[in-house]
Design a protein around this motif. Structure first.
Motif, PDB file in Angstrom:
ATOM      1  N   VAL A 436      -7.419   7.545 -20.455  1.00 54.06           N
ATOM      2  CA  VAL A 436      -6.083   7.119 -20.087  1.00 54.06           C
ATOM      3  C   VAL A 436      -5.102   7.391 -21.215  1.00 54.06           C
ATOM      4  CG1 VAL A 436      -4.649   5.139 -19.550  1.00 54.06           C
ATOM      5  CG2 VAL A 436      -6.864   5.404 -18.422  1.00 54.06           C
ATOM      6  N   VAL A 439      -4.257  11.043 -21.296  1.00 56.53           N
ATOM      7  CA  VAL A 439      -3.362  11.420 -20.210  1.00 56.53           C
ATOM      8  C   VAL A 439      -1.959  10.915 -20.477  1.00 56.53           C
ATOM      9  CG1 VAL A 439      -2.923  11.208 -17.746  1.00 56.53           C
ATOM     10  CG2 VAL A 439      -5.256  11.493 -18.566  1.00 56.53           C
ATOM     11  N   GLU A 613      -6.819  14.332  -8.424  1.00 53.19           N
ATOM     12  CA  GLU A 613      -6.350  13.911  -9.738  1.00 53.19           C
ATOM     13  C   GLU A 613      -5.246  14.838 -10.239  1.00 53.19           C
ATOM     14  OE1 GLU A 613      -9.409  13.352 -12.604  1.00 53.19           O
ATOM     15  OE2 GLU A 613     -10.667  12.155 -11.276  1.00 53.19           O
ATOM     16  N   ARG A 616      -2.027  14.046  -8.488  1.00 47.87           N
ATOM     17  CA  ARG A 616      -1.466  12.775  -8.971  1.00 47.87           C
ATOM     18  C   ARG A 616      -0.790  12.958 -10.329  1.00 47.87           C
ATOM     19  NH1 ARG A 616      -2.039   7.866  -6.838  1.00 47.87           N
ATOM     20  NH2 ARG A 616      -1.608   6.037  -8.150  1.00 47.87           N
ATOM     21  N   CYS A 617      -1.409  13.749 -11.204  1.00 47.60           N
ATOM     22  CA  CYS A 617      -0.820  13.983 -12.524  1.00 47.60           C
ATOM     23  C   CYS A 617       0.500  14.750 -12.410  1.00 47.60           C
ATOM     24  CB  CYS A 617      -1.802  14.744 -13.409  1.00 47.60           C
ATOM     25  SG  CYS A 617      -3.169  13.738 -14.018  1.00 47.60           S
ATOM     26  N   ILE A 620       3.138  12.262 -11.135  1.00 46.86           N
ATOM     27  CA  ILE A 620       3.561  11.325 -12.180  1.00 46.86           C
ATOM     28  C   ILE A 620       4.423  12.031 -13.215  1.00 46.86           C
ATOM     29  CG2 ILE A 620       2.726   9.832 -14.047  1.00 46.86           C
ATOM     30  CD1 ILE A 620       0.253   9.283 -12.310  1.00 46.86           C
ATOM     31  N   LEU A 642      -1.935   6.025 -13.435  1.00 44.81           N
ATOM     32  CA  LEU A 642      -3.061   6.908 -13.737  1.00 44.81           C
ATOM     33  C   LEU A 642      -4.411   6.254 -13.487  1.00 44.81           C
ATOM     34  CD1 LEU A 642      -1.734   8.500 -17.040  1.00 44.81           C
ATOM     35  CD2 LEU A 642      -2.051   9.681 -14.871  1.00 44.81           C
ATOM     36  N   SER A 643      -4.480   4.952 -13.647  1.00 40.27           N
ATOM     37  CA  SER A 643      -5.765   4.259 -13.537  1.00 40.27           C
ATOM     38  C   SER A 643      -5.994   3.638 -12.175  1.00 40.27           C
ATOM     39  CB  SER A 643      -5.861   3.174 -14.629  1.00 40.27           C
ATOM     40  OG  SER A 643      -4.795   2.244 -14.501  1.00 40.27           O
TER      41      SER A 643
END
Length: 688
Positions: A436, A439, A613, A616-617, A620, A642-643
């Protein structure tokens, strides 16, 4: 009477010899003696008697390529039982089986047909397959016996290598003992798997009963430890795993190419050899084992082999050497043990990517489970030490779990797959926290630099295609005595500036497409490049960066000012170029539902199993670079995003659109017109 018998023998011999010249097969009334050969219909292969190497007495019945000057034997009948003279005779006996007889008429070698033959016929096919069929059956695929079911040291195209589960037949290769002794050595190559589960098969090389090399299990696309087995211009490969058969085979794409797989006892390798006709020799195309990390169990239990590291063995995370003294002396055979014991109820898992999966000896497979069910299955059994998808095709499917210890793991450059290793819960949390943090750092960096990174990548790609190289550029040229004459190489003059206006392509060619080798330096407003025009004029190119935030009007005013300045310590302005670029943004791809085009192809392949993933990145990251700071999430919110798998708000227009060039209206507009026009500047100066 004796004379008639003698004449009958002569006639039979003449009949046999004559028939062998025109037929590619024999029947019960014919035989093949030493000195005669059987040739396939198109003349690709030949069957006959031969003596290998320096051996002159030992005679073997074999098949070789007919049109290759270097005799290459691909199959031998009586491998370990040679005939000591030239009395060998190949016949068809009363049961329809092929029988190889010696001088005493003793059977040296014979076949065993799958059923009784009425009128058997022996034929050598152009694939190199020797078959026994019914004479009236025109389909060679309906064979009663075939040499392809009993390979020696060579795998020919179309030859199945593996198991026929209906009959229990195991087709495996074994090397010659020596180059002049074709008898089976203890160096073998076969497909192994749990016969009860009939899942997770892998290729194994053995020396005797000891494993020497392991390919890793079949994962739906390839064997997890063989990244080189992939689509190529020479051959297609097929792996079949069903209730009837488990086998591997390959087919040549171009029939003029000759390519075979051969076991080599001398080098302890399996080599793919291609025949190079011009050089009259076999050339090695690929070899396994490839390197030290392919040696079975080199790093011991729970060890991981990384060929690029020194030393090449390391313990898996959460493990340490069982004997530090032996490990330090590069004896890794004892492997690694856990630093902390498992608690069973409170354990977690670490994901390690790009691995050849462990030996499947102590594994269990269920092809109907998904990866989440697989995790739960492993977690419910205190003896389970790792899990993975058994099939990585598509989004991944199937469940494979391991018990006891993990043996023969290696990092696979450009291949491999994910393995989830059981660890104490505290270690999983530490690693999750670290992930985390990493990231978060990446996202924080993206807030300040994502536009620059994307621009750099865009520039590098566009260097490959001049037509797409559409940066806005301005160039300044030396003012010559003939300045009022037309400038044919650059496209004319700008009436407002009274200086030659150069095309961007001219400047690109002059600087070798802004090669780093031509870069003279870089200031706060951009880099300077050395160049040479088509007429030989040396120039210096000042290329203003995006960060200068100059629009076209500001740039023109600057050009006018510099053009009027005259001083012996100032370089002369030669000309300029202005070219616009409409950027397709980091943002447009997301709106149009094409976010994966943001990824490099190699990154897209390596992230294939984690596309959610990746999405999602990207999402974000766009939230973090919105136009208004009040719309951007806090770092604590980023960590939470992220989590977790919570829904994300839709991002608004990014903040790196140049405010002065934006169309009127709401910055969050989703219309295509919201993309901005940006400008870069370049100047051409007289080189001194």
């Amino acid at each position: 009477m004796a004379f008639l018998s003698f004449m009958l023998i002569i006639l039979v011999s003449l009949f046999n010899a004559g028939s062998l010249e025109v037929l590619n097969g024999i029947n019960p009334f014919q035989s093949l003696s030493d000195g005669a050969t059987l040739v396939s219909k198109e003349g690709s292969f030949e069957l006959g008697f031969f003596s290998p190497g320096n051996s002159s007495k030992n005679r073997y019945l074999g098949i070789w390529y007919k049109n290759i000057p270097v005799r290459t034997v691909v199959w031998v009948a009586n491998r370990c039982n040679p005939i000591n003279d030239s009395s060998g005779l190949l016949t068809i006996n009363d049961a329809g089986n092929l029988a190889l007889l010696n001088q005493n008429k003793s059977v040296v070698w014979s076949t065993r047909l799958s059923k009784q033959a009425k009128k058997p016929k022996v034929e050598l096919l152009d694939s190199g397959n020797l078959v026994v069929t019914e004479e009236e059956d025109t389909n060679p695929g309906n064979s009663l016996w075939q040499s392809f079911d009993y390979p020696t040291d060579t795998l020919l195209p179309g030859m199945k290598y593996g198991w026929d589960l209906r009959t229990g037949l195991n087709r495996r290769l074994s090397a010659w003992k020596t180059w002049d002794d074709p008898c089976s050595s203890n160096f073998t190559w076969g497909i192994e798997f749990d016969k009860q589960l009939q899942e997770f098969p892998e290729i194994v090389m053995r020396k005797g009963t000891t494993k020497f090399y392991r390919s890793g299990p079949w994962n739906g696309q390839t064997f997890s430890g063989t990244p080189f087995l992939k689509p190529n211009p020479i051959f297609d490969f097929v792996f079949v795993n069903n209730d009837d058969e488990v086998y591997f085979t390959f087919y040549l794409k171009n029939m003029s190419v000759i390519s075979i797989l051969v076991m080599n006892e001398t080098t302890s390798t399996r080599d793919r050899l291609n025949w190079i006709a011009k050089e009259h020799r076999w050339k090695t195309y690929s070899t396994i084992p490839r390197d030290f990390c392919d040696s079975y169990g080199l790093c011991g239990p729970n060890g991981n082999c990384i060929i690029s590291d020194s030393p090449i063995c390391e313990c898996l995370e959460g493990f340490s050497p069982k004997s530090q003294e032996q490990w330090s002396s590069t004896d890794w055979s004892q492997g690694c043990v856990r630093n902390k014991p498992l608690s069973c109820e409170k354990d977690g898992f670490l994901r390690i990517s790009g691995l050849k999966l462990p030996d499947t000896k102590n594994s269990w497979v269920n092809k109907d489970m998904n990866i989440n069910e697989c995790r739960a299955k492993c977690l419910s059994n205190c003896s389970c030490v790792a899990y993975s998808n058994s099939n990585i095709s598509g989004q991944g499917s199937g469940c494979a779990t391991w018990f006891d210890f993990l043996m023969d793991i290696r990092q696979v450059p450009g291949g491999g797959q994910d393995l989830y290793i059981r660890v104490p819960d505290s270690l999983e949390k530490e690693n999750d926290g670290g992930k985390v943090k990493k990231v978060v750092l990446i996202v924080v960096a993206a807030i300040g630099g994502v536009s620059g990174i994307l621009l750099l990548a865009n520039c590098l790609c566009r260097r490959r295609n001049l037509a797409a190289y559409a940066h806005c550029s301005h160039f300044w040229l030396e003012k010559r005595t003939d300045i009022n004459e037309p400038v044919t190489q650059n496209g004319g003059q700008d009436g407002d500036l009274e200086l030659p206006l150069f095309n961007f392509s001219i400047i690109s060619i002059a600087t070798d497409y802004f090669s780093l080798n031509n870069k003279l330096g870089e200031g706060g407003f951009g880099p300077v490049y050395r160049g040479r025009l088509e007429d030989g004029q040396e120039i210096a190119v000042k290329r203003l960066s995006m960060s200068s935030r100059q629009g076209p009007n500001e740039f023109k005013n600057e050009v006018k000012l510099i053009a009027k300045l005259q001083h012996r310590n100032l370089v002369k302005l030669l000309g300029f170029c202005i070219q616009e670029e409409e950027k397709l943004l980091a943002w447009t791809l997301q709106k149009e539902g094409r976010p994966f085009e943001l990824l490099d192809k190699c990154l897209l392949v390596s992230s294939y199993n984690n596309l959610d993933e990746v999405l999602r990145c990207i999402h974000i990251g766009l939230l973090c670079v919105q136009q208004s700071p009040t719309n951007r999430p806090s770092m604590s919110s980023v960590v939470l995003m992220l989590s977790s798998q919570s829904d994300l708000p839709q991002p608004k227009q990014p903040g790196y659109f140049m405010e002065m060039d934006l169309p009127k209206g709401d910055h969050s507009s989703t219309k295509p017109e919201s993309s901005s026009t940006n400008y870069m500047s370049m100047s051409l100066l007289e080189a001194r």
